[in-house]
Design a protein around this motif. Structure first.
Motif, mmCIF file in Angstrom:
data_model
loop_
_atom_site.group_PDB
_atom_site.id
_atom_site.type_symbol
_atom_site.label_atom_id
_atom_site.label_comp_id
_atom_site.label_asym_id
_atom_site.label_seq_id
_atom_site.Cartn_x
_atom_site.Cartn_y
_atom_site.Cartn_z
ATOM 1 N N ASP A 154 -6.952 -12.240 -0.581
ATOM 2 C CA ASP A 154 -6.578 -11.436 0.588
ATOM 3 C C ASP A 154 -5.127 -11.763 0.927
ATOM 4 O O ASP A 154 -4.804 -12.915 1.194
ATOM 5 C CB ASP A 154 -7.520 -11.805 1.747
ATOM 6 N N TYR A 155 -4.242 -10.753 0.889
ATOM 7 C CA TYR A 155 -2.814 -11.007 1.121
ATOM 8 C C TYR A 155 -2.364 -10.656 2.532
ATOM 9 O O TYR A 155 -1.241 -10.932 2.914
ATOM 10 C CB TYR A 155 -1.965 -10.202 0.121
ATOM 11 N N HIS A 156 -3.227 -10.013 3.294
ATOM 12 C CA HIS A 156 -2.789 -9.463 4.574
ATOM 13 C C HIS A 156 -3.080 -10.429 5.708
ATOM 14 O O HIS A 156 -4.211 -10.859 5.894
ATOM 15 C CB HIS A 156 -3.511 -8.137 4.830
ATOM 16 N N PHE A 161 -2.894 -3.917 14.636
ATOM 17 C CA PHE A 161 -2.106 -2.796 14.130
ATOM 18 C C PHE A 161 -1.101 -2.351 15.185
ATOM 19 O O PHE A 161 -1.473 -2.077 16.324
ATOM 20 C CB PHE A 161 -3.048 -1.642 13.785
ATOM 21 N N PRO A 162 0.192 -2.334 14.841
ATOM 22 C CA PRO A 162 1.205 -1.929 15.824
ATOM 23 C C PRO A 162 1.156 -0.423 16.080
ATOM 24 O O PRO A 162 1.701 0.360 15.302
ATOM 25 C CB PRO A 162 2.521 -2.351 15.188
ATOM 26 N N HIS B 61 -8.306 3.370 14.211
ATOM 27 C CA HIS B 61 -7.047 4.059 13.911
ATOM 28 C C HIS B 61 -7.133 5.553 14.190
ATOM 29 O O HIS B 61 -6.246 6.142 14.797
ATOM 30 C CB HIS B 61 -6.670 3.860 12.443
ATOM 31 N N TYR B 66 -3.917 7.993 14.357
ATOM 32 C CA TYR B 66 -3.582 7.678 12.968
ATOM 33 C C TYR B 66 -4.628 8.353 12.087
ATOM 34 O O TYR B 66 -5.629 7.759 11.700
ATOM 35 C CB TYR B 66 -3.498 6.159 12.773
ATOM 36 N N GLY B 85 1.437 -8.756 -4.017
ATOM 37 C CA GLY B 85 0.510 -8.507 -2.912
ATOM 38 C C GLY B 85 1.072 -8.976 -1.590
ATOM 39 O O GLY B 85 1.001 -8.267 -0.584
ATOM 40 N N ARG B 86 1.651 -10.150 -1.578
ATOM 41 C CA ARG B 86 2.217 -10.670 -0.317
ATOM 42 C C ARG B 86 3.380 -9.812 0.156
ATOM 43 O O ARG B 86 3.553 -9.584 1.343
ATOM 44 C CB ARG B 86 2.660 -12.123 -0.504
ATOM 45 N N ALA B 89 1.955 -6.512 1.525
ATOM 46 C CA ALA B 89 1.160 -6.742 2.737
ATOM 47 C C ALA B 89 2.039 -6.872 3.980
ATOM 48 O O ALA B 89 1.562 -6.697 5.102
ATOM 49 C CB ALA B 89 0.305 -7.993 2.568
ATOM 50 N N PRO B 92 4.521 -2.898 7.801
ATOM 51 C CA PRO B 92 3.687 -2.679 8.995
ATOM 52 C C PRO B 92 2.617 -1.605 8.807
ATOM 53 O O PRO B 92 1.593 -1.649 9.475
ATOM 54 C CB PRO B 92 4.696 -2.264 10.074
ATOM 55 N N VAL B 94 0.870 -1.173 6.155
ATOM 56 C CA VAL B 94 -0.202 -1.670 5.274
ATOM 57 C C VAL B 94 -1.195 -2.427 6.139
ATOM 58 O O VAL B 94 -0.866 -3.437 6.745
ATOM 59 C CB VAL B 94 0.364 -2.573 4.162
ATOM 60 N N THR B 95 -2.434 -1.923 6.220
ATOM 61 C CA THR B 95 -3.422 -2.520 7.120
ATOM 62 C C THR B 95 -4.391 -3.445 6.391
ATOM 63 O O THR B 95 -5.063 -4.248 7.031
ATOM 64 C CB THR B 95 -4.203 -1.430 7.879
ATOM 65 N N LEU B 96 -4.465 -3.351 5.075
ATOM 66 C CA LEU B 96 -5.238 -4.301 4.272
ATOM 67 C C LEU B 96 -4.540 -4.413 2.932
ATOM 68 O O LEU B 96 -3.951 -3.436 2.446
ATOM 69 C CB LEU B 96 -6.674 -3.804 4.033
ATOM 70 N N CYS B 97 -4.599 -5.574 2.306
ATOM 71 C CA CYS B 97 -4.011 -5.726 0.969
ATOM 72 C C CYS B 97 -4.782 -6.817 0.238
ATOM 73 O O CYS B 97 -4.789 -7.962 0.661
ATOM 74 C CB CYS B 97 -2.526 -6.085 1.071
ATOM 75 N N MET B 114 -4.361 -0.611 1.809
ATOM 76 C CA MET B 114 -4.788 0.468 2.700
ATOM 77 C C MET B 114 -3.608 0.821 3.597
ATOM 78 O O MET B 114 -2.967 -0.067 4.161
ATOM 79 C CB MET B 114 -5.983 0.009 3.539
ATOM 80 N N HIS B 116 -2.341 3.331 6.798
ATOM 81 C CA HIS B 116 -2.695 4.257 7.870
ATOM 82 C C HIS B 116 -1.425 4.899 8.422
ATOM 83 O O HIS B 116 -0.415 4.233 8.602
ATOM 84 C CB HIS B 116 -3.416 3.525 9.010
ATOM 85 N N LYS B 118 0.086 8.619 10.949
ATOM 86 C CA LYS B 118 -0.325 9.675 11.875
ATOM 87 C C LYS B 118 -0.702 10.959 11.141
ATOM 88 O O LYS B 118 -1.507 11.741 11.625
ATOM 89 C CB LYS B 118 0.775 9.924 12.902
#
Lengths: 166, 168
Positions: A154-156, A161-162, B61, B66, B85-86, B89, B92, B94-97, B114, B116, B118
């Motif tokens: 997991d990298y996140h 969420f802004p 979202h 969104y 990946g880092r 990630a 801003p 990118v909500t999952l990686c 992932m 997200h 608008k």
């Protein structure tokens, strides 16, 4: 099992419009929620409003489904086991298969995506054995292959969420 | 850290949300046989250990405007996937990686983001931004926009299900 899947209408009404306090809560409290005896009062003091105002604002956002809950987001595979699974479902069967998949409490997310692999869902349970059982059960029930794309890393770093207010 | 059975019960009790009451940790504790101080201490320990990634308002979202999301996947060399990946990630949008297991030949992709936004145009621009990162254009990629959401909710740590029982 569950009733029919309830797909999300794509062209549904305009998004939720938060007020000033709701915006402040969304901006400030997706993470770092107070771990104190009276957390809503602690937030109220930071925002300069009453505890009742904070509770009412959160209740309004829940009602509007702008938030799902005040809760803990658990890192995958720490307190339990989870995986991402994908299926290529014949289009004419998609609604039925999606409803079957939704019927499992262990399925937390379930989406149709634009791809030959058109059904993507997350299975979370207390252990890997149970995840495997659910995937196997879905294969048996649907007669379709389930692709198990288990997590390696997991990298996140999740700070929430802004949201951009326009 | 080792997550105890009691911790799991506590996380399960939280999955439907912290109650909107004056003393919510006391109320959650009552459901699992813990006192308020113990609930607070355990949640703090789980947060400090990284089992709880974050605690607070869990935003939906879609309802916040969104409306578009895409899962973007790449087939990246295993030796580079952590570094890439880092880097991805940190954007801003990118909500999952995640790095995930490949399933060749059907699914050779090992890096999942992932995104997200608008609307679809915004998400497409974000995908172009990621793809413009050095070296990314060379890697095979799949973009999967979501079409319908059938289900979205918190994790399940409970003990029974409609058709399957947890082996405890």
């Amino acid at each position: 099992m569950s009733g029919p899947a309830t797909p999300y209408p794509v062209d549904e009404a305009r998004p939720y419009t938060p007020g000033a306090l709701e915006k402040a809560l969304l901006d400030g409290f997706q993470d770092g929620f107070p771990l104190t005896e009276r957390p809503y009062r602690a937030i109220a003091e930071k925002c300069g409003v009453s505890e009742e105002d904070v509770v009412a604002a959160i209740a309004r956002m829940q009602e509007a489904k702008a938030i799902s809950r005040v809760g803990a987001v658990v890192r995958p595979n720490t307190a339990g086991a989870s995986t991402l699974a994908a299926m290529a479902v014949p289009p004419e069967r998609l609604d039925d298969v999606a409803a079957q998949v939704n019927g499992y409490d262990q399925v937390t997310h379930n989406y149709e995506r634009e791809h030959e692999l058109n059904l993507w869902f997350v299975v979370t349970a207390t252990g890997r054995d149970m995840v495997d059982n659910v995937l196997q059960d879905i294969e048996t029930a649907t007669g379709l292959t389930v692709l198990d794309l288990s997590l390696v890393e997991d990298y996140h770093i999740d700070l929430g969420f802004p949201l951009q207010w326009t | 850290m080792d997550v105890s059975a009691t911790d799991r019960q506590l996380l399960a009790a939280l999955q439907d949300g912290l109650p909107l009451t004056a003393r919510p940790y006391a109320d959650i504790g009552a459901a699992v046989g813990l006192d308020e101080a113990d609930v607070i201490a355990r949640l703090a320990a789980l947060r400090d250990a990284g089992v709880i990634k974050r605690m607070g308002l869990v935003v939906r979202h879609h309802e916040n405007g969104y409306r578009a999301n895409a899962m973007v996947t790449w087939n990246v060399p295993d030796a580079l996937v952590s570094e890439i990946g880092r880097k991805l990630a940190a954007y801003p949008f990118v909500t999952l990686c995640y790095r995930r297991t490949r399933r060749p030949p059907v699914w050779p992709y090992n890096l999942f983001c992932m995104i997200h936004g608008k609307d679809r145009t915004t998400v497409e621009a974000a995908i172009r931004t990621l793809s413009a990162e050095s070296g990314m254009a060379a890697y095979p990629r799949q973009v999967l926009f979501s079409r319908r959401r059938f289900k979205q909710r918190g994790a399940y740590f409970g003990t029974c299900a409609p058709s399957l029982k947890e082996a405890s």
